[in-house]
Enzyme design. Structure first.
Site, short mmCIF file in Angstrom:
data_model
loop_
_atom_site.label_atom_id
_atom_site.label_comp_id
_atom_site.label_asym_id
_atom_site.label_seq_id
_atom_site.Cartn_x
_atom_site.Cartn_y
_atom_site.Cartn_z
N LYS A 1 3.00 11.31 7.08
CA LYS A 1 2.23 11.14 8.31
C LYS A 1 2.83 11.85 9.54
O LYS A 1 2.67 13.04 9.70
CB LYS A 1 2.03 9.65 8.59
CG LYS A 1 1.20 8.96 7.50
CD LYS A 1 0.78 7.58 7.93
CE LYS A 1 0.21 6.73 6.81
NZ LYS A 1 -1.18 6.95 6.52
N PHE B 1 0.86 -1.19 0.00
CA PHE B 1 0.00 0.00 0.00
C PHE B 1 0.89 1.23 0.00
O PHE B 1 1.62 1.49 0.96
CB PHE B 1 -0.95 0.06 1.21
CG PHE B 1 -1.90 1.22 1.07
CD1 PHE B 1 -3.07 1.11 0.36
CD2 PHE B 1 -1.58 2.46 1.62
CE1 PHE B 1 -3.92 2.20 0.18
CE2 PHE B 1 -2.42 3.56 1.46
CZ PHE B 1 -3.61 3.42 0.74
N ASP C 1 9.34 2.82 1.61
CA ASP C 1 8.17 3.59 2.03
C ASP C 1 7.97 3.40 3.54
O ASP C 1 7.41 2.41 3.99
CB ASP C 1 6.95 3.12 1.24
CG ASP C 1 5.68 3.89 1.61
OD1 ASP C 1 5.70 4.60 2.64
OD2 ASP C 1 4.68 3.77 0.89
N1 PLP Z 1 2.44 4.62 2.06
C1 PLP Z 1 2.08 3.96 3.16
C2 PLP Z 1 2.95 2.87 3.67
C3 PLP Z 1 0.91 4.29 3.83
O1 PLP Z 1 0.56 3.62 4.92
C4 PLP Z 1 0.11 5.34 3.34
C5 PLP Z 1 -1.16 5.71 4.00
O2 PLP Z 1 -1.74 4.97 4.77
C6 PLP Z 1 0.52 6.00 2.17
C7 PLP Z 1 1.68 5.61 1.57
C8 PLP Z 1 -0.30 7.10 1.57
O3 PLP Z 1 -0.22 8.27 2.30
P1 PLP Z 1 -1.28 9.44 2.06
O4 PLP Z 1 -2.61 8.91 2.47
O5 PLP Z 1 -0.79 10.58 2.93
O6 PLP Z 1 -1.22 9.78 0.60
#
Ligand code: PLP
Length: 410
Positions: A260, A145, A231
């Site tokens: 975040k 994700f 990520d």
């Molecule tokens: N990458 C990871 C690992 C995430 O957990 C999330 C959101 O939950 C994202 C990317 C996406 O972030 P955003 O919702 O700020 O675009």
């Protein structure tokens, strides 16, 4: 004069009627937060066990972060990157020194920081690895994700992220997560410019890979001249008991992606970090964002990271995470409803012993809420449990009491 919400029912009705139905929230309407607590509009207090998907690691409305926000908001909020501002360079220096990189590129959402990493990896692939034009491949893994943009979902294996949103962006190869042999094979393709992974898959249900997987992935990237794109948007900033989840295996990404909790949950702020060799492949005009790197965000980032260090939140997450898993593991033999608990630091999940399409996890979360704790199922029968990292041991035990009591009532 704007309308004032008088009840949860009124707020829910408004969102139902006027908001897009792109989420399925628990029926709780929150109006105040402080530290580990949230309050609904009727004044009921809850422990927050989601922390806005780990954006509020420092606790709700941390006074130091709110002070940095409001002080800066009185001076200057946005100039765009058409001009320099007096905060951005300081924030860039601070994040680079904190995480050990030469350059930072600030964006807003996590998805944008991932998009930045994809562009950096592709451009690096053409400029430095001599991949033929438009043939760069990024290897991603199953159950990933990384966000919701059309490019990002092109690498997703989750039908609910993808169905109805094609056509998809080419240039991704998907291999099974936690499978070194699959990586070995995929990274040998000379057109591969990047390997894109989460060190622990949070959204998928807190899947922790076997020990050594990340280290092997790093080694294979080096061996095949492939960039490691990590990520850490959900796992970073102390959540798993170290500043980065990669630190558990002493792995250093070539492009580190954070979001975040970089802002302690007060603003959307994200960043891609890399060394000059990678970051400087992007030239003026090739990438950017109106709000990315604004002085308000810069002031917030610095204070949010200072708080994480000053309050030793990684150590707290490590210690309390162990206590949490110990308590849940001791409870599992006493119930038929919990299959297992897994996680690192204060990023954990319990897996409910029922079919993935059952309502059990959802119903359990409703009972948690009745007893004053907020959590939400992720992917069917898995409940992610991730409180703000400012939680103390006594509060954690109280939360375990609520969880156990709610399971007993199932
Ligand atoms: N990458 C990871 C690992 C995430 O957990 C999330 C959101 O939950 C994202 C990317 C996406 O972030 P955003 O919702 O700020 O675009």
């Amino acid at each position: 004069m704007t309308e004032v919400i008088q009840s949860s029912a009124q707020a829910i009705k408004l969102e139902e009627q006027y908001g897009a139905h792109n989420y399925h929230p628990l029926p709780v309407v929150l109006s105040k937060g402080e530290g580990v607590y949230l309050w609904d509009v009727e004044g009921k207090r809850y422990y927050d066990f989601l922390s806005a998907y780990s954006a509020v690691n420092q606790g709700h409305c941390h006074p130091r972060i709110i002070r940095a926000l409001t002080e800066q908001a009185k001076e200057l909020t946005l100039t765009s990157r058409a001009f320099y501002n007096d905060k951005l360079g300081l924030a860039e220096k601070y994040v680079c020194e904190t995480f050990g990189y030469q350059k930072a590129l600030f964006m807003n959402s996590g998805a944008e920081a991932n998009e930045t990493a994809i562009k950096l990896a592709r451009k690096w692939g053409y400029v430095k690895k001599n991949i033929p034009d438009n043939q760069a491949v990024i290897v991603a893994v199953t159950k990933n994700f990384h966000g919701r943009t059309t490019t990002i979902i092109s690498a997703s294996t989750d039908p609910s992220s993808r169905k109805g949103f094609g056509p998809f962006m080419p240039g991704f190869e998907i291999v099974p997560y936690d499978d070194v042999a699959a990586l070995e094979k995929a990274l040998a393709n000379p057109h591969v410019c990047g390997l894109w992974i989460e060190p622990i898959q949070g959204e998928a249900g807190v899947y922790v890979p076997q020990a050594g997987y990340l280290k092997q992935a790093e080694k294979l990237c080096r061996q095949h001249n492939v960039l490691l794109l990590m990520d850490e948007i959900q796992t970073g900033i102390a959540r798993t008991g170290k500043m980065l989840a990669s630190d558990h295996e002493d792995v250093r990404a070539d492009i580190l992606i954070l979001g975040k909790a970089l802002s302690g949950g007060v603003l959307p702020i994200s960043v891609a970090l890399a060394d000059d060799e990678v970051m400087l492949v992007i030239k003026p005009g090739e990438h950017g964002s109106t709000f990315g790197g604004n002085p308000l965000a810069a002031a917030v980032v610095m204070e949010a990271l200072h708080v994480v260090k000053d309050e030793r939140l990684a150590d707290n997450a490590e210690r309390l995470g162990r206590i949490f898993r110990e308590r849940m593991n001791a409870f599992i033999p006493k119930t038929k409803w919990i299959k297992l608990v897994r996680g690192k630091g204060l990023l954990n999940a319990i897996v409910i012993n029922d079919t993935p399409d059952s309502e059990t996890a959802w119903n359990l979360c409703l009972t948690f809420a009745q007893h004053g704790l907020l959590a939400k199922p992720t992917h069917g029968n898995i409940i992610r449990l991730a409180p703000p990292l400012v939680i103390n041991e006594e509060q954690l035990h109280e939360c375990c009491d609520i969880i156990e009591r709610s399971v007993r009532e199932l």
